[in-house]
Write a protein that holds these residues in place. Sequence first.
Motif, PDB file in Angstrom:
ATOM      1  N   TRP A 322       0.722  -1.332   0.037  1.00 29.84           N
ATOM      2  CA  TRP A 322       0.158   0.073  -0.141  1.00 29.84           C
ATOM      3  C   TRP A 322       0.749   1.329   0.095  1.00 29.84           C
ATOM      4  O   TRP A 322       0.612   2.229  -0.945  1.00 29.84           O
ATOM      5  CB  TRP A 322      -1.032  -0.042   1.233  1.00 29.84           C
ATOM      6  CG  TRP A 322      -1.778   1.127   1.062  1.00 29.84           C
ATOM      7  CD1 TRP A 322      -1.509   2.484   2.111  1.00 29.84           C
ATOM      8  CD2 TRP A 322      -2.913   1.501   0.257  1.00 29.84           C
ATOM      9  NE1 TRP A 322      -2.789   3.198   1.705  1.00 29.84           N
ATOM     10  CE2 TRP A 322      -3.626   2.729   0.596  1.00 29.84           C
ATOM     11  CE3 TRP A 322      -3.644   0.729  -0.708  1.00 29.84           C
ATOM     12  CZ2 TRP A 322      -4.519   3.068   0.082  1.00 29.84           C
ATOM     13  CZ3 TRP A 322      -4.722   1.392  -1.407  1.00 29.84           C
ATOM     14  CH2 TRP A 322      -5.175   2.499  -1.024  1.00 29.84           C
ATOM     15  N   ALA A 355      -9.675   0.151   1.930  1.00 27.88           N
ATOM     16  CA  ALA A 355      -9.106  -0.442   1.026  1.00 27.88           C
ATOM     17  C   ALA A 355      -9.034  -2.133   1.116  1.00 27.88           C
ATOM     18  O   ALA A 355      -9.059  -2.813   0.093  1.00 27.88           O
ATOM     19  CB  ALA A 355      -7.550  -0.177   0.894  1.00 27.88           C
ATOM     20  N   TYR A 382      -8.376  -3.601  -2.404  1.00 28.47           N
ATOM     21  CA  TYR A 382      -7.075  -3.922  -3.051  1.00 28.47           C
ATOM     22  C   TYR A 382      -6.349  -4.942  -2.707  1.00 28.47           C
ATOM     23  O   TYR A 382      -6.327  -5.480  -1.552  1.00 28.47           O
ATOM     24  CB  TYR A 382      -6.322  -2.754  -2.275  1.00 28.47           C
ATOM     25  CG  TYR A 382      -4.923  -2.182  -2.696  1.00 28.47           C
ATOM     26  CD1 TYR A 382      -4.638  -1.537  -3.937  1.00 28.47           C
ATOM     27  CD2 TYR A 382      -3.899  -2.878  -2.135  1.00 28.47           C
ATOM     28  CE1 TYR A 382      -3.424  -1.197  -4.193  1.00 28.47           C
ATOM     29  CE2 TYR A 382      -2.487  -2.711  -2.434  1.00 28.47           C
ATOM     30  CZ  TYR A 382      -2.403  -1.830  -3.637  1.00 28.47           C
ATOM     31  OH  TYR A 382      -1.098  -1.531  -4.127  1.00 28.47           O
ATOM     32  N   ASP A 388      -4.857  -2.769  -9.665  1.00 25.74           N
ATOM     33  CA  ASP A 388      -5.068  -2.270  -8.290  1.00 25.74           C
ATOM     34  C   ASP A 388      -4.509  -0.656  -8.054  1.00 25.74           C
ATOM     35  O   ASP A 388      -5.072   0.203  -7.450  1.00 25.74           O
ATOM     36  CB  ASP A 388      -4.687  -3.120  -7.131  1.00 25.74           C
ATOM     37  CG  ASP A 388      -5.784  -4.113  -6.944  1.00 25.74           C
ATOM     38  OD1 ASP A 388      -6.768  -4.319  -7.193  1.00 25.74           O
ATOM     39  OD2 ASP A 388      -5.011  -5.408  -6.983  1.00 25.74           O
TER      40      ASP A 388
END
Length: 598
Positions: A322, A355, A382, A388
């Motif tokens: 992330w 997410a 995600y 993504d």
Amino acid sequence: MTIQPTLNHDLLPTWDLSDLYPSMTCPELKNDFSTLEQKVGDFSALHKGKLATLTAPEMLDVIKKYEVMEETMGRIMSYAGLLHAGDVMDADISKFYQSCHERLTELSTKVLFLTLEINQIDDKILEHWFQDSADLKRYRPWFDSVRLYRPHQLDEKLEELLMEKSVSGSAAWVRLFDETMADLKFDYTDPKTQETTIIGSEEALNYLSDKQAPVRKAAAACLSKTFAKNIRLFSHITNTLAKDKQIEDSWRHYTAPSASRHLSNQVEKEVVDALVSAVKAAYPKLSHRYYKMKAGWFGQDTLDWWDRNAPLPDSDDLLYQWPDAQKTVLDAYRRFSPELADIGTKFFDNAWIDAPVREGKSPGAFAHPTVPGAHPYLLLNYLGKTRDVMTLAHELGHGVHQVLAGPQGQLLADTPLTLAETASVFGEMLTFQSLLNDAPDDRQRKNMIAAKVEDMLNTVVRQIAFYDFEERVHAARKESELSADDLGDIWMAVQQESLGDGIAFDDSYRTFWCYIPHFIHSPFYVYAYAFGDCLVNSLYATYQNSPDGFQQKYMDMLRAGGSLRHKELLSPFGLDASAPDFWATGLNMISDMIDQLE
């Protein structure tokens, strides 16, 4: 950049909805409902049946009071909707969502007279109002949008009935679709171990882009099996909503099922028809050509349908953590405009993004604008793949657009769908170009260009095929109810026409129309994606050819929200979507990328 083989789920953010309301039972929410009910009652008693007799300052006061009520309703329904999207299967949340929907529909019905009476006012009176008050004239785009529906407006009682009945009519069927889809379970059999596990739709669909061919095939099998088990219900929902739309369209004298969508998008039918015709004519040089070429890369004449989104044979199996995804997108935004990146940073710093994939959460991704007095929220599922990251870039583009348009106010901030996709697709393009520039070698550049071509084909060719599917379904539904086989026949026809003979289909693909939420939530929405992608391709070409001053024009376009129409917004860039050759420019960019790959 650290790219690891497994995704660290602990790093994924969840949103904090307390900027809207602290909880479903909080005093703030109860007070807003109580205040709103009082304001609605007073507003109706004071102004109903009297709008045509008002002066410009009096009408301005009416509009401002209406805007305040609309923002409060929007805040409540945004909170309820986002809670529901976060966990569709939670019984308490579902009950709260439905209760809010019903109460707000009842209140909206009581102020419905405002737009109905505005549509009965003579044009000369409106012109006098706008001449007498510059502050009221600022709302002219909203008045114009309301008055577009004059030919399709019914009498007041019928309008009130349709609004009230929507709760137990179309909205109820949409909710049934959402809750059914969120609750679907898929029996996935691991091709290596032959062990079967139960997974959700996001995970199953994600496996269709796995690097291992047996995994993709197994995912296709489990998706097809579960869809087939539920296809009668999805067919019934589709038939019911199509018939419901047909009945209302007939009463409102719309000439085609898609006509109301064009009206709400403030785009001429001729412009949409030109887009659809241009894309269909380009099928052979775009999707047909690309998928034949991709099949060749796999050493085959054709690809099985479950291999359409397969990574290329020599692609890296990369996972973006992330923080890396965040940095990738924000850096790309910053290279274009520091202001764009600064606004985007707020989403990460303030818990405005949800997410993780989790059970009960709505599939897919979206950006919800909420109301100008708050801020947007992003929902993602995600999984760390390159697509993504591109989805994050896409939804963040929506979010930044919504923040910039917010100062226009509740009635003018909302952008028509055809232009609402501009900032999102432009954000994707910025991120793609950034990743491409940083690619270490030609192999990665080829893989990235191929992935971008596939994204564009999914956005342009696939979405126009979806639009074609909807047109055929709604036309056929006028004649009779459609069986699951009928819907499958239409689906397979448009898929074969749009994707060409580079893709091999079998009957296991016949049910895959059923999970597309846009068919249920927003009929004929899908062409907005193709509109936005082709438009952004033209915009980006303009940026590359004439970068001086482009950023400021672009930011001004986003700030305009719904206060300007597409011709006015595109004029500073020298673009006109109604020009015969406009769509060719956007489609040629895709074709040129395929040329590079060839």
